[in-house]
Design a protein around this motif. Structure first.
Motif, short mmCIF file in Angstrom:
data_model
loop_
_atom_site.label_atom_id
_atom_site.label_comp_id
_atom_site.label_asym_id
_atom_site.label_seq_id
_atom_site.Cartn_x
_atom_site.Cartn_y
_atom_site.Cartn_z
N GLY A 1 -3.39 -7.57 13.06
CA GLY A 1 -3.25 -7.63 11.61
C GLY A 1 -2.04 -6.89 11.08
O GLY A 1 -1.47 -6.02 11.74
N SER A 2 -1.64 -7.27 9.87
CA SER A 2 -0.59 -6.59 9.13
C SER A 2 -1.19 -6.09 7.83
O SER A 2 -1.71 -6.88 7.04
CB SER A 2 0.57 -7.54 8.80
OG SER A 2 1.24 -7.96 9.96
N TRP A 3 -1.12 -4.77 7.63
CA TRP A 3 -1.65 -4.18 6.40
C TRP A 3 -0.56 -4.20 5.34
O TRP A 3 0.47 -3.57 5.50
CB TRP A 3 -2.09 -2.74 6.66
CG TRP A 3 -3.33 -2.61 7.47
CD1 TRP A 3 -3.43 -2.46 8.81
CD2 TRP A 3 -4.67 -2.62 6.97
NE1 TRP A 3 -4.75 -2.38 9.20
CE2 TRP A 3 -5.54 -2.47 8.09
CE3 TRP A 3 -5.24 -2.74 5.71
CZ2 TRP A 3 -6.93 -2.45 7.96
CZ3 TRP A 3 -6.62 -2.70 5.58
CH2 TRP A 3 -7.45 -2.56 6.71
N LEU A 4 -0.82 -4.90 4.26
CA LEU A 4 0.13 -4.99 3.15
C LEU A 4 -0.42 -4.22 1.96
O LEU A 4 -1.55 -4.47 1.53
CB LEU A 4 0.38 -6.44 2.76
CG LEU A 4 1.19 -6.68 1.49
CD1 LEU A 4 2.62 -6.16 1.64
CD2 LEU A 4 1.19 -8.16 1.11
N ASP B 1 -2.74 -8.80 -3.91
CA ASP B 1 -2.35 -9.29 -2.59
C ASP B 1 -2.48 -8.19 -1.54
O ASP B 1 -2.34 -8.46 -0.34
CB ASP B 1 -0.90 -9.80 -2.60
CG ASP B 1 -0.72 -11.02 -3.49
OD1 ASP B 1 0.40 -11.22 -3.99
OD2 ASP B 1 -1.71 -11.76 -3.68
N SER B 2 -2.74 -6.97 -1.97
CA SER B 2 -2.94 -5.88 -1.02
C SER B 2 -4.16 -6.17 -0.16
O SER B 2 -5.28 -6.34 -0.68
CB SER B 2 -3.15 -4.56 -1.77
OG SER B 2 -2.01 -4.21 -2.51
N ALA B 3 -3.94 -6.26 1.14
CA ALA B 3 -5.01 -6.66 2.05
C ALA B 3 -4.51 -6.57 3.48
O ALA B 3 -3.34 -6.30 3.74
CB ALA B 3 -5.46 -8.11 1.76
N LEU B 4 -5.43 -6.84 4.42
CA LEU B 4 -5.09 -7.01 5.82
C LEU B 4 -4.85 -8.50 6.06
O LEU B 4 -5.72 -9.32 5.72
CB LEU B 4 -6.22 -6.50 6.71
CG LEU B 4 -6.08 -6.71 8.22
CD1 LEU B 4 -4.92 -5.88 8.78
CD2 LEU B 4 -7.38 -6.34 8.94
#
Lengths: 114, 111
Positions: A108-111, A85-88
């Motif tokens: 965007g939110s960087w996770l 799930d790590s993504a923008l």
């Protein structure tokens, strides 16, 4: 400057946790879409909300869910986080989901999931 | 199955010359197309659009061409500037559906 704002900009979560990402749409826009962009790929459609109702969904599991509020702002919730799930995560707003209108993205939110 | 393809992962062009970015699609029902530019650590920025009733749309240095029979569109940037260096995405949709994005092409404009 698109007028679409997202928060938070960056966050780190542990596998199995839950996350909520937020988006304020451009003034006058009643449709919000969420996209996931993994490194080296184009944005992938998660779902779309039109006047508080989900009216389209991409190939994402049910642990990805969302809400749209009366002021047309929106949330993306992801449960049981996985490393992939790590993504923008990008929010985009548009005037109307049914016409060929342009969508405008936030920053965007960087996770990062560890 | 990728419905929108950008077969060139990267492109280098000299400043002042023309940049041509290509995009192919497989779904003949697509009727609206967009190009976005993305800098690192920013969201995609809308550049230019074209609907299927046209074959060309121009906005300043940017021109998009659509060839429906070949299911192909291209973005021309003339003249290219160093500030144009970014990743470019094409996106397509049909009526009432969501946008499908290509994987992007990284453009480098060399001074």
């Amino acid at each position: 400057e698109t007028g679409v704002t997202q928060s938070p900009t960056h966050l780190i979560k542990t596998r199995g946790q839950q996350v909520t990402l937020r988006c304020s749409s451009q003034s006058g826009h009643n449709t919000v879409s969420w996209y996931q962009q993994a490194l080296g790929q184009g944005p992938q459609f998660i779902f779309q909300y039109y006047r508080e109702e989900e009216n389209g969904r991409g190939n994402f599991p049910p642990r990805f869910s969302g809400l749209q509020f009366p002021n047309y702002s929106s949330e993306l919730n992801v449960n049981a986080l996985e490393l992939d799930d790590s993504a923008l995560y990008l929010c985009a707003s548009s005037l109307d989901s049914q016409t060929g209108n342009t969508i405008y993205f936030g920053e965007g939110s960087w996770l990062t999931v560890v | 199955d990728q419905q929108v393809k950008q077969n060139s992962p990267s492109l280098s062009v000299q400043e002042g010359r023309i940049s041509i970015l290509n995009c192919d699609y497989t779904n003949s029902m697509f009727d609206y197309f967009l190009w976005y530019k993305k800098y690192p650590a920013e969201g995609p920025t809308f550049l230019i659009s074209i609907s299927s009733i046209k074959d060309k749309n121009e906005d300043g240095r940017f021109t998009v061409f659509l060839n429906k029979s070949a299911k192909h569109l291209s973005l021309h940037i003339v003249p290219s500037q160093p500030g144009d260096s970014a990743v470019y995405f094409c996106a397509a949709k049909n009526y009432g559906q969501n946008f499908v994005f290509g994987p992007g092409t990284r453009l480098s404009v060399l001074p």
